[in-house]
Design a protein around this motif. Sequence first.
Motif, PDB file in Angstrom:
ATOM      1  N   VAL A 441       0.842  -1.201   0.000  1.00  0.00           N
ATOM      2  CA  VAL A 441       0.000   0.000   0.000  1.00  0.00           C
ATOM      3  C   VAL A 441       0.876   1.251   0.000  1.00  0.00           C
ATOM      4  CG1 VAL A 441      -1.750   1.285   1.262  1.00  0.00           C
ATOM      5  CG2 VAL A 441      -1.879  -1.214   1.155  1.00  0.00           C
ATOM      6  N   ALA A 442       1.955   1.220   0.778  1.00  0.00           N
ATOM      7  CA  ALA A 442       2.880   2.352   0.796  1.00  0.00           C
ATOM      8  C   ALA A 442       3.619   2.476  -0.537  1.00  0.00           C
ATOM      9  CB  ALA A 442       3.878   2.198   1.938  1.00  0.00           C
ATOM     10  N   LEU A 443       3.958   1.340  -1.128  1.00  0.00           N
ATOM     11  CA  LEU A 443       4.689   1.335  -2.393  1.00  0.00           C
ATOM     12  C   LEU A 443       3.855   1.919  -3.529  1.00  0.00           C
ATOM     13  CD1 LEU A 443       7.314   0.419  -3.835  1.00  0.00           C
ATOM     14  CD2 LEU A 443       6.168  -1.784  -4.270  1.00  0.00           C
ATOM     15  N   LEU A 444       2.545   1.713  -3.482  1.00  0.00           N
ATOM     16  CA  LEU A 444       1.673   2.258  -4.527  1.00  0.00           C
ATOM     17  C   LEU A 444       1.911   3.751  -4.696  1.00  0.00           C
ATOM     18  CD1 LEU A 444      -0.822   1.823  -6.468  1.00  0.00           C
ATOM     19  CD2 LEU A 444      -2.214   2.602  -4.536  1.00  0.00           C
ATOM     20  N   ALA A 445       2.057   4.478  -3.596  1.00  0.00           N
ATOM     21  CA  ALA A 445       2.259   5.923  -3.651  1.00  0.00           C
ATOM     22  C   ALA A 445       3.730   6.312  -3.770  1.00  0.00           C
ATOM     23  CB  ALA A 445       1.659   6.572  -2.407  1.00  0.00           C
ATOM     24  N   ALA A 446       4.629   5.495  -3.247  1.00  0.00           N
ATOM     25  CA  ALA A 446       6.045   5.876  -3.212  1.00  0.00           C
ATOM     26  C   ALA A 446       6.757   5.649  -4.541  1.00  0.00           C
ATOM     27  CB  ALA A 446       6.752   5.104  -2.099  1.00  0.00           C
ATOM     28  N   GLN A 447       6.250   4.718  -5.339  1.00  0.00           N
ATOM     29  CA  GLN A 447       6.954   4.305  -6.542  1.00  0.00           C
ATOM     30  C   GLN A 447       6.396   4.969  -7.797  1.00  0.00           C
ATOM     31  OE1 GLN A 447       8.708   0.145  -7.376  1.00  0.00           O
ATOM     32  NE2 GLN A 447       6.603   0.003  -8.098  1.00  0.00           N
ATOM     33  N   ARG A 448       7.284   5.213  -8.777  1.00  0.00           N
ATOM     34  CA  ARG A 448       6.842   5.665 -10.095  1.00  0.00           C
ATOM     35  C   ARG A 448       6.402   4.453 -10.907  1.00  0.00           C
ATOM     36  NH1 ARG A 448      11.436   7.774 -13.157  1.00  0.00           N
ATOM     37  NH2 ARG A 448      10.174   9.333 -14.249  1.00  0.00           N
ATOM     38  N   TRP A 449       5.345   4.656 -11.732  1.00  0.00           N
ATOM     39  CA  TRP A 449       4.816   3.572 -12.558  1.00  0.00           C
ATOM     40  C   TRP A 449       4.812   4.041 -14.015  1.00  0.00           C
ATOM     41  CZ3 TRP A 449       3.822  -0.870  -9.939  1.00  0.00           C
ATOM     42  CH2 TRP A 449       3.660  -0.766  -8.553  1.00  0.00           C
ATOM     43  N   GLN A 450       5.402   3.231 -14.895  1.00  0.00           N
ATOM     44  CA  GLN A 450       5.478   3.634 -16.300  1.00  0.00           C
ATOM     45  C   GLN A 450       4.335   3.027 -17.106  1.00  0.00           C
ATOM     46  OE1 GLN A 450       9.108   2.685 -18.523  1.00  0.00           O
ATOM     47  NE2 GLN A 450       8.883   4.604 -19.660  1.00  0.00           N
ATOM     48  N   VAL A 451       3.759   3.838 -18.001  1.00  0.00           N
ATOM     49  CA  VAL A 451       2.669   3.398 -18.877  1.00  0.00           C
ATOM     50  C   VAL A 451       3.255   2.561 -20.002  1.00  0.00           C
ATOM     51  CG1 VAL A 451       0.825   4.159 -20.404  1.00  0.00           C
ATOM     52  CG2 VAL A 451       1.333   5.459 -18.325  1.00  0.00           C
ATOM     53  N   VAL A 458      -9.419   0.474 -22.677  1.00  0.00           N
ATOM     54  CA  VAL A 458      -9.846  -0.411 -21.591  1.00  0.00           C
ATOM     55  C   VAL A 458      -9.099  -0.074 -20.313  1.00  0.00           C
ATOM     56  CG1 VAL A 458     -10.017  -2.805 -20.815  1.00  0.00           C
ATOM     57  CG2 VAL A 458     -10.441  -2.235 -23.211  1.00  0.00           C
ATOM     58  N   GLY A 459      -7.801   0.145 -20.437  1.00  0.00           N
ATOM     59  CA  GLY A 459      -7.031   0.459 -19.245  1.00  0.00           C
ATOM     60  C   GLY A 459      -5.583   0.748 -19.553  1.00  0.00           C
ATOM     61  N   ILE A 460      -4.920   1.371 -18.598  1.00  0.00           N
ATOM     62  CA  ILE A 460      -3.493   1.658 -18.678  1.00  0.00           C
ATOM     63  C   ILE A 460      -2.754   0.562 -17.919  1.00  0.00           C
ATOM     64  CG2 ILE A 460      -1.669   3.239 -17.969  1.00  0.00           C
ATOM     65  CD1 ILE A 460      -3.630   5.524 -18.261  1.00  0.00           C
ATOM     66  N   ARG A 461      -1.904  -0.162 -18.624  1.00  0.00           N
ATOM     67  CA  ARG A 461      -1.068  -1.172 -17.974  1.00  0.00           C
ATOM     68  C   ARG A 461       0.208  -0.499 -17.488  1.00  0.00           C
ATOM     69  NH1 ARG A 461      -2.645  -6.427 -18.522  1.00  0.00           N
ATOM     70  NH2 ARG A 461      -4.362  -6.798 -19.963  1.00  0.00           N
ATOM     71  N   LEU A 462       0.489  -0.679 -16.206  1.00  0.00           N
ATOM     72  CA  LEU A 462       1.605   0.010 -15.578  1.00  0.00           C
ATOM     73  C   LEU A 462       2.699  -0.981 -15.195  1.00  0.00           C
ATOM     74  CD1 LEU A 462      -0.564   2.271 -13.263  1.00  0.00           C
ATOM     75  CD2 LEU A 462       0.661   3.017 -15.313  1.00  0.00           C
ATOM     76  N   ALA A 463       3.923  -0.493 -15.228  1.00  0.00           N
ATOM     77  CA  ALA A 463       5.066  -1.316 -14.836  1.00  0.00           C
ATOM     78  C   ALA A 463       5.898  -0.558 -13.817  1.00  0.00           C
ATOM     79  CB  ALA A 463       5.911  -1.673 -16.057  1.00  0.00           C
ATOM     80  N   GLY A 464       6.166  -1.192 -12.685  1.00  0.00           N
ATOM     81  CA  GLY A 464       6.991  -0.599 -11.643  1.00  0.00           C
ATOM     82  C   GLY A 464       8.179  -1.481 -11.323  1.00  0.00           C
ATOM     83  N   ALA A 465       9.200  -0.890 -10.715  1.00  0.00           N
ATOM     84  CA  ALA A 465      10.404  -1.652 -10.376  1.00  0.00           C
ATOM     85  C   ALA A 465      10.085  -2.778  -9.400  1.00  0.00           C
ATOM     86  CB  ALA A 465      11.461  -0.717  -9.785  1.00  0.00           C
ATOM     87  N   GLU A 466       9.161  -2.538  -8.480  1.00  0.00           N
ATOM     88  CA  GLU A 466       8.756  -3.564  -7.514  1.00  0.00           C
ATOM     89  C   GLU A 466       7.264  -3.838  -7.659  1.00  0.00           C
ATOM     90  OE1 GLU A 466      10.143  -3.299  -3.423  1.00  0.00           O
ATOM     91  OE2 GLU A 466      11.385  -1.587  -4.017  1.00  0.00           O
ATOM     92  N   PRO A 467       6.851  -5.091  -7.757  1.00  0.00           N
ATOM     93  CA  PRO A 467       5.417  -5.408  -7.830  1.00  0.00           C
ATOM     94  C   PRO A 467       4.744  -5.223  -6.482  1.00  0.00           C
ATOM     95  CG  PRO A 467       6.703  -7.426  -7.757  1.00  0.00           C
ATOM     96  CD  PRO A 467       7.693  -6.298  -7.845  1.00  0.00           C
ATOM     97  N   LEU A 468       3.444  -5.126  -6.496  1.00  0.00           N
ATOM     98  CA  LEU A 468       2.657  -4.989  -5.273  1.00  0.00           C
ATOM     99  C   LEU A 468       2.357  -6.374  -4.710  1.00  0.00           C
ATOM    100  CD1 LEU A 468       0.152  -2.205  -6.430  1.00  0.00           C
ATOM    101  CD2 LEU A 468       2.263  -1.942  -5.099  1.00  0.00           C
ATOM    102  N   ALA A 469       2.781  -6.623  -3.491  1.00  0.00           N
ATOM    103  CA  ALA A 469       2.608  -7.937  -2.871  1.00  0.00           C
ATOM    104  C   ALA A 469       1.269  -8.028  -2.160  1.00  0.00           C
ATOM    105  CB  ALA A 469       3.742  -8.195  -1.886  1.00  0.00           C
ATOM    106  N   ARG A 470       0.631  -9.187  -2.291  1.00  0.00           N
ATOM    107  CA  ARG A 470      -0.657  -9.401  -1.655  1.00  0.00           C
ATOM    108  C   ARG A 470      -0.491 -10.050  -0.289  1.00  0.00           C
ATOM    109  NH1 ARG A 470      -4.737 -11.794  -6.191  1.00  0.00           N
ATOM    110  NH2 ARG A 470      -5.522 -12.840  -4.325  1.00  0.00           N
ATOM    111  N   ALA A 471      -1.404  -9.692   0.605  1.00  0.00           N
ATOM    112  CA  ALA A 471      -1.448 -10.318   1.928  1.00  0.00           C
ATOM    113  C   ALA A 471      -2.458 -11.448   1.966  1.00  0.00           C
ATOM    114  CB  ALA A 471      -1.801  -9.267   2.982  1.00  0.00           C
TER     115      ALA A 471
END
Length: 547
Positions: A441-451, A458-471
């Motif tokens: 959740v913190a990473l969602l805001a802290a990281q840059r995401w490239q289009v 339909v949607g924008i597919r984003l790529a970040g250096a670190e993926p978002l981990a699920r709990a």
Amino acid sequence: MRFLTVNLNALMVELDDLDQTLALLASLRRDPIAGIEEMVPAARTILIHFRPTVQSLSALTEAIARRDVSAQAERGTTLVEIPMHYDGEDLAEVAGMLGITPEEVIQRHTGSEYTVAFTGFAPGFGYLTGGHPSLNVPRRTTPRTRIPAGAVGLAGTFSGVYPQASPGGWQIIGTTPTAMWDLGRPVPALLQPGDRVRFVDIATKNIATSPSESCAGGQKGSESAAPAAVLPASDGTPADTGPALEVVSAGLQTLFQDVGRHGQAGQGVSASGAMDQTACKAANRLAGNASDGACLETVNGGLQLRSRGENVVAVTGADAPLTLTNASGLRWPVPRYQPIALADGDTLAVGEPVAGTRCYVAVRGGFAVRPVLGSCATDTLARVGPAAVANGDLLAVRPVTGSAVVGAPEVPPEGLPTVDEDITLDVVLGPRTDWFTPEAVALLAAQRWQVTPQSNRVGIRLAGAEPLARAVGGELPSEGTCIGAIQVPPSGQPVLFLADHPLTGGYPVIGTVAPHHLDRAGQIPVNAWVRFNPICDFEATTRGAAA
């Protein structure tokens, strides 16, 4: 009853099971609450879009919490019989999973009555509940890339019919010739929430195989589902007897768009509409039209229109150079955000944007385009709406009324998205933030995401250096999604849903772009960098049904 914040104008009600969901849905339909604009029911949730100026979030949750969800929802009176060929690729595998023969699977599938619980996934796709309790099988481990229209499948305790060819992961046990979606019918979706459904085996029953004779309850099918986008663009106004715009070049993609087709969730149809609603309305206003009229939405330039007769147009949206070339070959630049008079033979060209990505072209009088389900918007995912504009098309223009007064020039918007600077979007966290680790959740805001280049309407597919981990592991039952939803698949790389997003989805949504930044999101170019700015905390409230 649990309330989950989705956006500043949407919330999700989570219940214990499908019975409670249907009971609440029936209650809200029978006795509506002021301010609710649309509801999208699913297996255990109802996504509710509301108008904050009419009903606050707190007042709405209090009113819903008082509803009784213990009552059994009444079934509809309409019975739809669907003839089937039990020739599905997965029939034998399903039988093996259940420890019975394929013949017994057929007997159990035809021997019970189903109810359309809700719709979603695609226009005309009904989630059918009921049936034999043993028919409970998981989705396929690897979804198929293409399932044909008319395929009948099982997933969990649901049964359903694919209305059009599409990817899918349901277990296919047969096919039907009956069209689930046909724009030639007064109500295109054959199956409506609450309808009763019975499957009939064509091989053992003496029934007609023509879909037009297969449905009871006063509903009839058609020979095949009409391709939703294959409709004449003209509404009957002859293009060769009045003003028109000839498409010299359609560019990368040019579509008719307007404010969208709201209120069609019951048929499994989302709103779609212009990606930049403000720009679309401004183009109409400048051309002297009603703000909800149809515009041409073109992406990344390349559109060229030649005037047949005299016309007035306006171009808004992305910062793209506009060039006018007259019949004699003289060429000069023309401005955005003001009416442009076109003489017979003039050609208007939209160049590649330097900021933003989508331009909107309106013509005085309006395009003579035929609405589909009350809107001229083209939904590229659901394939509902007019066909995409093509080279050589002649776009008829409606006659101009005396009240069609063009607007005064406007100042183009500043700060359109570019690839040279980070684009910040405000987001509301939820409804499924608790499915992710606190670090994600913190990473969602802290990281840059490239289009990525795989992005579209339909949607924008984003790529970040670190993926978002699920709990939380496992599958999330399908639930309603809204424009701006940031859905996270197992890869951990998010997808930002835009105008043509699916009505329901099965991956958790970590947050949703706030309404005031949706137009901005619709103008983000490929390879740009996005940052998310949470503007309020995730909210989840557990309440008793009678609280």
